[in-house]
Write a protein that holds these residues in place. Structure first.
Motif, mmCIF file in Angstrom:
data_model
loop_
_atom_site.group_PDB
_atom_site.id
_atom_site.type_symbol
_atom_site.label_atom_id
_atom_site.label_comp_id
_atom_site.label_asym_id
_atom_site.label_seq_id
_atom_site.Cartn_x
_atom_site.Cartn_y
_atom_site.Cartn_z
ATOM 1 N N GLY A 128 -0.017 21.195 -52.875
ATOM 2 C CA GLY A 128 0.764 22.389 -53.136
ATOM 3 C C GLY A 128 0.128 23.657 -52.622
ATOM 4 O O GLY A 128 0.777 24.709 -52.581
ATOM 5 N N ARG A 129 -1.137 23.598 -52.237
ATOM 6 C CA ARG A 129 -1.838 24.793 -51.734
ATOM 7 C C ARG A 129 -2.242 24.641 -50.265
ATOM 8 O O ARG A 129 -2.274 25.624 -49.528
ATOM 9 C CB ARG A 129 -3.094 25.055 -52.567
ATOM 10 C CG ARG A 129 -2.815 25.293 -54.036
ATOM 11 C CD ARG A 129 -4.084 25.733 -54.788
ATOM 12 N NE ARG A 129 -5.125 24.709 -54.761
ATOM 13 C CZ ARG A 129 -6.338 24.895 -54.253
ATOM 14 N NH1 ARG A 129 -6.666 26.061 -53.722
ATOM 15 N NH2 ARG A 129 -7.239 23.923 -54.294
ATOM 16 N N PHE A 130 -2.565 23.436 -49.868
ATOM 17 C CA PHE A 130 -3.019 23.179 -48.496
ATOM 18 C C PHE A 130 -1.939 22.419 -47.727
ATOM 19 O O PHE A 130 -1.194 21.618 -48.299
ATOM 20 C CB PHE A 130 -4.295 22.323 -48.500
ATOM 21 C CG PHE A 130 -5.530 23.019 -49.010
ATOM 22 C CD1 PHE A 130 -5.472 24.247 -49.655
ATOM 23 C CD2 PHE A 130 -6.771 22.429 -48.839
ATOM 24 C CE1 PHE A 130 -6.621 24.876 -50.123
ATOM 25 C CE2 PHE A 130 -7.929 23.031 -49.287
ATOM 26 C CZ PHE A 130 -7.848 24.257 -49.939
ATOM 27 N N THR A 131 -1.913 22.649 -46.412
ATOM 28 C CA THR A 131 -0.995 21.928 -45.541
ATOM 29 C C THR A 131 -1.741 21.451 -44.309
ATOM 30 O O THR A 131 -2.358 22.258 -43.603
ATOM 31 C CB THR A 131 0.175 22.817 -45.112
ATOM 32 O OG1 THR A 131 0.872 23.299 -46.268
ATOM 33 C CG2 THR A 131 1.144 22.029 -44.233
ATOM 34 N N ILE A 132 -1.669 20.157 -44.059
ATOM 35 C CA ILE A 132 -2.268 19.583 -42.852
ATOM 36 C C ILE A 132 -1.182 19.391 -41.813
ATOM 37 O O ILE A 132 -0.054 19.005 -42.141
ATOM 38 C CB ILE A 132 -2.988 18.249 -43.164
ATOM 39 C CG1 ILE A 132 -3.772 17.755 -41.956
ATOM 40 C CG2 ILE A 132 -2.007 17.196 -43.668
ATOM 41 C CD1 ILE A 132 -4.666 16.549 -42.255
ATOM 42 N N SER A 133 -1.520 19.698 -40.568
ATOM 43 C CA SER A 133 -0.536 19.547 -39.505
ATOM 44 C C SER A 133 -1.264 19.280 -38.198
ATOM 45 O O SER A 133 -2.475 19.466 -38.098
ATOM 46 C CB SER A 133 0.344 20.788 -39.391
ATOM 47 O OG SER A 133 -0.433 21.919 -39.051
ATOM 48 N N GLN A 134 -0.517 18.848 -37.196
ATOM 49 C CA GLN A 134 -1.115 18.576 -35.892
ATOM 50 C C GLN A 134 -0.225 19.126 -34.800
ATOM 51 O O GLN A 134 0.999 19.176 -34.946
ATOM 52 C CB GLN A 134 -1.336 17.077 -35.706
ATOM 53 C CG GLN A 134 -0.059 16.266 -35.710
ATOM 54 C CD GLN A 134 -0.301 14.787 -35.560
ATOM 55 O OE1 GLN A 134 -0.296 14.027 -36.509
ATOM 56 N NE2 GLN A 134 -0.527 14.365 -34.326
ATOM 57 N N ASP A 135 -0.835 19.535 -33.730
ATOM 58 C CA ASP A 135 -0.127 19.980 -32.545
ATOM 59 C C ASP A 135 -0.562 19.066 -31.412
ATOM 60 O O ASP A 135 -1.662 19.211 -30.885
ATOM 61 C CB ASP A 135 -0.453 21.447 -32.237
ATOM 62 C CG ASP A 135 0.372 21.990 -31.091
ATOM 63 O OD1 ASP A 135 0.679 21.220 -30.146
ATOM 64 O OD2 ASP A 135 0.704 23.180 -31.127
ATOM 65 N N THR A 195 -4.732 19.417 -31.351
ATOM 66 C CA THR A 195 -5.413 20.140 -32.425
ATOM 67 C C THR A 195 -4.855 19.750 -33.787
ATOM 68 O O THR A 195 -3.649 19.602 -33.951
ATOM 69 C CB THR A 195 -5.283 21.659 -32.223
ATOM 70 O OG1 THR A 195 -5.829 22.003 -30.941
ATOM 71 C CG2 THR A 195 -6.030 22.419 -33.300
ATOM 72 N N LEU A 196 -5.766 19.611 -34.737
ATOM 73 C CA LEU A 196 -5.428 19.355 -36.133
ATOM 74 C C LEU A 196 -5.680 20.637 -36.913
ATOM 75 O O LEU A 196 -6.689 21.314 -36.675
ATOM 76 C CB LEU A 196 -6.288 18.223 -36.675
ATOM 77 C CG LEU A 196 -6.044 17.751 -38.104
ATOM 78 C CD1 LEU A 196 -4.706 17.028 -38.202
ATOM 79 C CD2 LEU A 196 -7.181 16.849 -38.573
ATOM 80 N N TYR A 197 -4.781 20.967 -37.813
ATOM 81 C CA TYR A 197 -4.903 22.196 -38.585
ATOM 82 C C TYR A 197 -4.967 21.904 -40.088
ATOM 83 O O TYR A 197 -4.488 20.869 -40.553
ATOM 84 C CB TYR A 197 -3.718 23.122 -38.326
ATOM 85 C CG TYR A 197 -3.584 23.581 -36.906
ATOM 86 C CD1 TYR A 197 -2.664 22.987 -36.047
ATOM 87 C CD2 TYR A 197 -4.369 24.617 -36.415
ATOM 88 C CE1 TYR A 197 -2.530 23.418 -34.735
ATOM 89 C CE2 TYR A 197 -4.249 25.048 -35.103
ATOM 90 C CZ TYR A 197 -3.334 24.439 -34.272
ATOM 91 O OH TYR A 197 -3.215 24.863 -32.970
ATOM 92 N N LEU A 198 -5.531 22.852 -40.804
ATOM 93 C CA LEU A 198 -5.479 22.831 -42.262
ATOM 94 C C LEU A 198 -5.224 24.254 -42.729
ATOM 95 O O LEU A 198 -6.100 25.107 -42.631
ATOM 96 C CB LEU A 198 -6.765 22.290 -42.876
ATOM 97 C CG LEU A 198 -6.734 22.122 -44.402
ATOM 98 C CD1 LEU A 198 -5.770 21.006 -44.786
ATOM 99 C CD2 LEU A 198 -8.129 21.851 -44.960
ATOM 100 N N GLN A 199 -4.002 24.503 -43.176
ATOM 101 C CA GLN A 199 -3.655 25.802 -43.743
ATOM 102 C C GLN A 199 -4.005 25.770 -45.217
ATOM 103 O O GLN A 199 -3.503 24.921 -45.962
ATOM 104 C CB GLN A 199 -2.165 26.084 -43.553
ATOM 105 C CG GLN A 199 -1.693 27.389 -44.166
ATOM 106 C CD GLN A 199 -2.287 28.613 -43.495
ATOM 107 O OE1 GLN A 199 -2.340 28.683 -42.275
ATOM 108 N NE2 GLN A 199 -2.741 29.579 -44.290
ATOM 109 N N MET A 200 -4.841 26.703 -45.630
ATOM 110 C CA MET A 200 -5.314 26.728 -47.013
ATOM 111 C C MET A 200 -4.865 28.028 -47.657
ATOM 112 O O MET A 200 -5.273 29.109 -47.231
ATOM 113 C CB MET A 200 -6.836 26.606 -47.054
ATOM 114 C CG MET A 200 -7.372 25.391 -46.315
ATOM 115 S SD MET A 200 -9.148 25.168 -46.515
ATOM 116 C CE MET A 200 -9.746 26.632 -45.686
#
Length: 125
Positions: free
Chosen positions: A65-72, A77-82
């Motif tokens: 609910g707070r973090f989002t993992i995604s890839q491009d 590239t792998l991301y982690l939105q915190m």
């Protein structure tokens, strides 16, 4: 040999946000799992979030609910939105990729064969 380079760590106040990036040096390899792990001093490394072989994201209960993992895929590239960061999120964050089939599920760090060098996240007022 895949090299992973994390960036985006830093110091933020509680409630703040950061976006971590993990850029891979190679293209075209098979990935079974891609993940973010973290480790604070004196503690064991723990899974934060991962993307499995069918692209489904999964999160630990502590960050759901707070973090989002995604890839491009275009940028490899792998991301982690915190978001809504808490002091207990303070740790060194590592990205990891599993390019070989193993008996370990994606949430277990022993299955990963490539790791980045880590990026520090500090949440403090």
């Amino acid at each position: 040999q895949v090299q992973l380079a994390e960036s985006g760590g830093g110091s933020v106040q509680p409630g703040g946000s950061l976006r971590l990036s993990c850029e891979a040096s190679e293209y075209g390899y098979t990935t079974y799992c891609m993940a973010w792990f973290r480790q604070d001093s004196g503690k064991e490394r723990e899974e934060v979030a991962y993307i499995d072989s069918i692209g489904a994201p999964r999160y630990s209960d502590s960050v759901k609910g707070r973090f989002t993992i995604s890839q491009d895929n275009a940028e490899n590239t792998l991301y982690l939105q915190m978001n809504s960061l808490k002091p207990e999120d303070t740790a060194m964050y590592y990205c990891a990729v599993q390019t070989m089939s193993t008996a370990y599920p994606c949430l277990v760090d022993r299955g990963y064969n490539y790791w980045g060098q880590g990026t520090q996240v500090t949440v403090s007022s």
